[in-house]
Design a protein around this motif. Structure first.
Motif, mmCIF file in Angstrom:
data_model
loop_
_atom_site.group_PDB
_atom_site.id
_atom_site.type_symbol
_atom_site.label_atom_id
_atom_site.label_comp_id
_atom_site.label_asym_id
_atom_site.label_seq_id
_atom_site.Cartn_x
_atom_site.Cartn_y
_atom_site.Cartn_z
ATOM 1 N N GLY A 184 -4.355 -4.231 2.713
ATOM 2 C CA GLY A 184 -4.969 -5.475 2.904
ATOM 3 C C GLY A 184 -3.858 -6.347 2.657
ATOM 4 N N ASN A 185 -3.612 -7.520 2.670
ATOM 5 C CA ASN A 185 -2.186 -8.823 2.005
ATOM 6 C C ASN A 185 -1.132 -7.808 2.441
ATOM 7 O OD1 ASN A 185 -3.807 -10.260 -0.025
ATOM 8 N ND2 ASN A 185 -3.715 -9.015 -1.067
ATOM 9 N N GLY A 186 -1.608 -7.112 3.987
ATOM 10 C CA GLY A 186 0.488 -7.370 5.175
ATOM 11 C C GLY A 186 0.627 -5.885 4.504
ATOM 12 N N LYS A 187 -0.101 -5.041 3.733
ATOM 13 C CA LYS A 187 -0.179 -3.757 2.858
ATOM 14 C C LYS A 187 -0.149 -2.654 3.705
ATOM 15 C CE LYS A 187 1.340 -4.970 -1.979
ATOM 16 N NZ LYS A 187 0.460 -5.163 -2.948
ATOM 17 N N LEU A 188 0.055 -1.872 4.148
ATOM 18 C CA LEU A 188 -0.111 -0.825 4.911
ATOM 19 C C LEU A 188 -0.069 0.680 4.069
ATOM 20 C CD1 LEU A 188 1.357 -0.904 8.450
ATOM 21 C CD2 LEU A 188 -0.816 -1.377 7.309
ATOM 22 N N TYR A 189 -0.575 2.166 3.668
ATOM 23 C CA TYR A 189 -0.718 3.151 2.666
ATOM 24 C C TYR A 189 -0.524 3.841 3.676
ATOM 25 C CZ TYR A 189 -1.837 6.454 -0.246
ATOM 26 O OH TYR A 189 -1.716 7.691 -1.176
ATOM 27 N N VAL B 28 2.045 -7.382 9.166
ATOM 28 C CA VAL B 28 1.336 -8.780 10.187
ATOM 29 C C VAL B 28 -0.248 -8.706 10.005
ATOM 30 C CG1 VAL B 28 1.496 -10.229 11.452
ATOM 31 C CG2 VAL B 28 3.791 -9.141 10.844
ATOM 32 N N PRO B 29 -0.609 -10.006 9.115
ATOM 33 C CA PRO B 29 -2.203 -9.448 9.363
ATOM 34 C C PRO B 29 -2.677 -9.849 10.808
ATOM 35 C CG PRO B 29 -1.536 -10.498 7.581
ATOM 36 C CD PRO B 29 -1.039 -10.392 8.067
ATOM 37 N N GLY B 30 -3.190 -8.619 11.230
ATOM 38 C CA GLY B 30 -4.615 -8.891 12.671
ATOM 39 C C GLY B 30 -2.997 -8.804 13.456
ATOM 40 N N ALA B 31 -2.036 -7.458 13.287
ATOM 41 C CA ALA B 31 -1.331 -6.856 14.362
ATOM 42 C C ALA B 31 -1.462 -5.656 13.771
ATOM 43 C CB ALA B 31 0.396 -7.006 13.538
ATOM 44 N N GLN B 32 -1.741 -4.376 15.006
ATOM 45 C CA GLN B 32 -1.657 -3.304 15.145
ATOM 46 C C GLN B 32 -0.117 -2.312 14.532
ATOM 47 O OE1 GLN B 32 -3.627 -3.583 19.058
ATOM 48 N NE2 GLN B 32 -5.548 -2.796 18.653
ATOM 49 N N TYR B 33 -0.980 -1.467 14.544
ATOM 50 C CA TYR B 33 0.124 -0.664 13.507
ATOM 51 C C TYR B 33 -0.435 1.669 14.330
ATOM 52 C CZ TYR B 33 2.503 -4.114 11.455
ATOM 53 O OH TYR B 33 3.010 -5.761 11.158
ATOM 54 N N TYR B 34 0.364 2.094 14.312
ATOM 55 C CA TYR B 34 0.095 3.203 13.790
ATOM 56 C C TYR B 34 1.452 4.105 13.519
ATOM 57 C CZ TYR B 34 2.877 4.422 18.412
ATOM 58 O OH TYR B 34 3.914 4.284 20.025
ATOM 59 N N HIS C 61 13.939 27.228 9.034
ATOM 60 C CA HIS C 61 13.112 25.548 8.602
ATOM 61 C C HIS C 61 12.006 25.286 9.993
ATOM 62 C CE1 HIS C 61 16.067 24.131 11.655
ATOM 63 N NE2 HIS C 61 16.521 24.234 11.613
ATOM 64 N N GLU C 62 11.511 23.674 9.936
ATOM 65 C CA GLU C 62 10.223 23.700 10.778
ATOM 66 C C GLU C 62 9.913 22.251 11.056
ATOM 67 O OE1 GLU C 62 6.730 25.900 11.392
ATOM 68 O OE2 GLU C 62 6.558 25.432 13.281
ATOM 69 N N THR C 63 9.900 21.892 11.776
ATOM 70 C CA THR C 63 9.740 20.535 12.227
ATOM 71 C C THR C 63 8.749 20.191 13.290
ATOM 72 O OG1 THR C 63 11.865 19.652 11.749
ATOM 73 C CG2 THR C 63 10.260 17.586 12.753
ATOM 74 N N ILE C 64 7.060 19.874 12.406
ATOM 75 C CA ILE C 64 5.858 19.529 13.290
ATOM 76 C C ILE C 64 5.858 17.537 13.310
ATOM 77 C CG2 ILE C 64 3.451 19.782 13.607
ATOM 78 C CD1 ILE C 64 3.282 22.110 12.030
ATOM 79 N N TYR C 65 5.324 17.109 14.368
ATOM 80 C CA TYR C 65 5.580 15.849 14.070
ATOM 81 C C TYR C 65 4.159 15.196 14.726
ATOM 82 C CZ TYR C 65 10.494 15.890 15.250
ATOM 83 O OH TYR C 65 11.939 15.086 15.330
ATOM 84 N N LYS C 66 3.088 14.693 14.121
ATOM 85 C CA LYS C 66 2.182 14.067 13.674
ATOM 86 C C LYS C 66 1.734 12.472 14.041
ATOM 87 C CE LYS C 66 0.010 18.193 13.429
ATOM 88 N NZ LYS C 66 -0.171 18.729 15.284
ATOM 89 N N TYR C 67 1.314 12.288 14.423
ATOM 90 C CA TYR C 67 0.635 10.699 14.632
ATOM 91 C C TYR C 67 -0.903 10.621 13.948
ATOM 92 C CZ TYR C 67 4.286 11.719 18.193
ATOM 93 O OH TYR C 67 5.647 11.623 18.498
ATOM 94 N N ALA C 68 -1.134 9.148 13.146
ATOM 95 C CA ALA C 68 -1.934 8.175 13.012
ATOM 96 C C ALA C 68 -2.080 7.307 13.913
ATOM 97 C CB ALA C 68 -1.926 8.000 11.152
ATOM 98 N N PRO C 69 -3.121 7.545 14.710
ATOM 99 C CA PRO C 69 -3.923 6.362 15.840
ATOM 100 C C PRO C 69 -3.604 4.837 14.237
ATOM 101 C CG PRO C 69 -6.072 7.498 14.103
ATOM 102 C CD PRO C 69 -4.592 8.158 13.260
ATOM 103 N N VAL C 70 -4.072 4.192 15.980
ATOM 104 C CA VAL C 70 -4.150 2.852 15.449
ATOM 105 C C VAL C 70 -4.995 2.423 15.034
ATOM 106 C CG1 VAL C 70 -3.991 0.662 16.662
ATOM 107 C CG2 VAL C 70 -3.012 2.068 17.718
ATOM 108 N N ILE C 71 -4.295 1.806 13.539
ATOM 109 C CA ILE C 71 -5.184 0.465 12.904
ATOM 110 C C ILE C 71 -4.496 -1.009 13.059
ATOM 111 C CG2 ILE C 71 -5.800 1.999 10.932
ATOM 112 C CD1 ILE C 71 -3.464 0.065 10.235
ATOM 113 N N THR C 72 -5.743 -2.022 11.981
ATOM 114 C CA THR C 72 -4.960 -3.137 12.247
ATOM 115 C C THR C 72 -4.716 -3.375 11.100
ATOM 116 O OG1 THR C 72 -6.837 -4.019 14.688
ATOM 117 C CG2 THR C 72 -5.999 -5.126 13.256
ATOM 118 N N ALA C 73 -3.361 -4.387 10.667
ATOM 119 C CA ALA C 73 -3.470 -5.136 9.571
ATOM 120 C C ALA C 73 -4.365 -5.873 8.810
ATOM 121 C CB ALA C 73 -1.859 -5.798 9.612
ATOM 122 N N THR C 74 -4.660 -5.882 7.496
ATOM 123 C CA THR C 74 -5.320 -7.466 7.371
ATOM 124 C C THR C 74 -4.718 -7.470 5.784
ATOM 125 O OG1 THR C 74 -6.985 -5.317 5.295
ATOM 126 C CG2 THR C 74 -7.537 -6.117 7.428
#
Lengths: 289, 154
Positions: free
Chosen positions: B54-59, B122-128, B141-154
Motif C-alpha cells: 500500500g501507499n506505493g510500497k512493495l515488499y 505507482v498504485p495501479g501499475a504492475q510489477y514482478y 559458488h552458485e547462483t539460482i534465479y527465481k521470479y516472483a509473479p506479477v502483482i499490482t501496486a496499491t
C-alpha cells in the motif's frame, strides 16, 4: 503474584526460574526483553522480576524499597523502549504489582540517589556475570534481528532434558506444539539461534553442528496460512518420500548428500535439513510425539 | 443372476469412489509440498516474493537456506520490473545490487533474509521481480534465479 504471572508457563519453568541465581535471572531478563513479541511476554518478564525479588539475598545492602524502585524503573524504561520501538503493538499492560497502589511522585534527590544505586547494581551484576561465568556459561549466541547479540545462560534447566535444548527453550516461548525432536541421533550441538520478523509473521532459525557437518532448523510462524511466500526445496530427482507420524505428513527428501524434512502444523512451517540420513530423519520425526 | 450383477456393480462403484477419494487426498498432499528444484550443493531451500504494502510500497522478500555455513549467502541482485497502467510492456525500474545496497549478503551464515521495501511503486501499475540467489564457500559458488509473479501496486 508469582502464580498469576507464571501460570502460562509450566510448573517446570517456574522451577527453572527458581533454580537460577540472580546473575542468571538478570541475563535471562535481558534476553527475554529483547525477543520479539510472544504471548504474555510482559507477564513473563514480570515473573522473572518477581523471582529475582524473591531470590534477592540483598548482597548490595539495598533496602526493600530500593529493590522495588529498581523493579519499577526497569519496567518503566522497558515500556518506554517498547512503545517507541513497536508503536503498532499494543502491550497487554500487566500490573506492575497487584498489592501496591499508585505511589506519589518521588523527590528528584531520592530519584537521583536511587538512580546511582540502580547503576551500581547493574554494573555489579554485569561484572559478576563476566567474571564469574566467562565463556563457559555464556555459550549460546543469539543474533536477534540485525546486529544485536545477547547471551543465554548455558546451565541446563531443571527437569527432563531436551535433545535440542537451546532451540526448545526459545520455541517453547511461542508455541506448545511439538516442533522440536526429542532425539538427537547426530549428537549435534548448538551453534547459533536467530529470530526475525517479516510481513508474514516471524521466524526462528537455528544451526547445530555435528561430526558429519551441519543440522539446521527453521520455523516460520505465519499470521495467516494463506500468506506464505513462494518456496522451492532443492531435491534429488525422485527422492521425495511422504512419512506419516501422529497423523501429520512429513516430506523427507535428499539433496545431494543431505537430508531434509518439511512439514506444516497449524500456522507453522517447519524445516529441518543437514548432514543426517533418512533413517535419522525418521527417528527425529518419531521423537516429536 | 441379476442380483449378482447388481452386487458386482455396487462393488465396482464403491471401489471407484474410494479410488477417487484417495486420489484427491494425495493431490492435496502434493499441493502442500513446496515446489521442487534441482539438487544443489549450496542451497537447501529458497523463499521469495514481491508483495504490495500500500501507499506505493512493495515488499521484496528473498530468504535462502544453505547446505551449511557459507562464506557468503544472500542475493547478488533483485530486479524490479514495472508496467505502468497505460504501458504495453515491462521495464526494469530498480535493481538491488552491490552498487545500490549494502546488505545483500550474510557472511559465515547458514540462512539469510533479504527483505527491503521498494517505496517508489505507482498504485495501479504492475510489477514482478527477478531474484538472483547467491551462495559461496571454499568449494565454489552458485547462483539460482527465481521470479516472483506479477502483482499490482496499491
Amino acid at each position: 503474584m508469582s502464580e498469576q504471572v507464571l501460570d502460562h508457563r509450566s510448573a517446570k519453568e517456574k522451577e527453572r526460574l527458581l533454580g537460577m541465581n540472580l546473575d542468571e535471572l538478570n541475563a535471562l531478563l535481558l534476553q527475554v526483553s529483547e525477543l520479539p513479541e510472544f504471548a504474555q511476554k510482559d507477564a513473563y518478564i514480570q515473573g522473572i522480576l518477581e523471582v529475582m525479588q524473591q531470590k534477592s539475598e540483598n548482597p548490595y545492602g539495598l533496602t526493600r524499597e530500593d529493590i522495588l524502585a529498581e523493579r519499577e524503573d526497569f519496567w518503566e524504561s522497558y515500556c518506554e523502549l517498547r512503545s517507541e520501538a513497536e508503536a503498532d503493538i499494543v502491550p497487554e499492560s500487566p500490573p506492575i504489582s497487584t498489592s501496591s497502589p499508585e505511589k506519589p511522585k518521588k523527590k528528584p534527590m531520592i530519584r537521583f540517589l536511587r538512580g546511582i544505586a540502580a547503576a551500581a547494581v547493574v554494573a555489579a551484576l554485569f561484572c559478576g556475570i563476566v567474571g564469574a561465568f566467562g565463556s563457559n556459561v555464556l555459550h549460546v549466541v543469539m543474533r536477534l534481528g540485525k546486529g544485536s547479540v545477547v547471551f543465554a545462560p548455558a546451565e541446563k534447566p531443571q527437569g527432563e532434558p531436551h535433545a535440542f535444548e537451546d532451540l526448545y527453550n526459545i520455541l517453547s516461548l511461542y508455541s506448545e506444539l511439538p516442533l522440536v525432536p526429542k532425539e538427537n541421533p547426530m549428537d549435534a550441538t548448538a551453534s547459533s539461534v536467530c529470530t526475525g520478523k517479516d510481513i508474514y509473521g516471524f521466524y526462528i532459525d537455528a544451526t547445530y553442528l555435528c561430526e558429519k557437518g551441519t543440522v539446521g532448523f527453521s520455523y516460520h510462524f505465519y499470521e495467516t496460512a494463506d500468506q506464505m511466500p513462494r518456496a522451492e526445496c532443492q531435491v534429488n530427482e525422485g527422492e521425495l518420500q511422504l512419512y506419516k507420524a501422529d497423523g501429520t505428513s512429513f516430506y523427507i527428501f535428499q539433496n545431494l548428500g543431505q537430508t531434509s524434512i518439511v512439514w506444516f502444523v497449524e500456522n507453522v512451517s517447519c524445516f529441518i535439513w543437514g548432514d543426517f540420513s533418512v533413517e535419522e530423519a525418521k527417528q527425529m520425526v518419531d521423537s516429536l510425539y | 443372476m441379476k442380483a449378482m450383477c447388481r452386487r458386482i456393480l455396487s462393488l465396482l462403484m464403491i471401489v471407484a469412489i474410494l479410488a477417487s477419494f484417495a486420489g484427491s487426498v494425495s493431490a492435496m498432499e502434493v499441493e502442500e509440498f513446496p515446489q521442487q528444484g534441482r539438487s544443489s550443493a549450496y542451497f537447501s531451500l529458497l523463499n521469495w516474493d514481491l508483495a504490495p504494502l500500500g501507499n506505493g510500497k512493495l515488499y521484496v522478500y528473498a530468504k535462502a537456506w544453505a547446505t551449511g555455513y557459507m562464506t557468503k549467502l544472500g542475493v547478488s541482485s533483485v530486479v524490479i520490473y514495472e508496467k505502468l497502467p497505460n504501458a504495453t510492456s515491462y521495464s526494469p525500474v530498480y535493481t538491488y545490487n552491490s552498487y545500490t545496497c549494502s546488505f545483500l549478503y550474510g557472511t559465515n551464515v547458514t540462512t539469510y533474509t533479504f527483505n527491503p521495501t521498494y517505496t517508489k511503486a505507482v498504485p495501479g501499475a504492475q510489477y514482478y521481480s527477478s531474484t538472483a540467489f547467491y551462495a559461496e564457500n571454499s568449494s565454489g559458488h552458485e547462483t539460482i534465479y527465481k521470479y516472483a509473479p506479477v502483482i499490482t501496486a496499491t
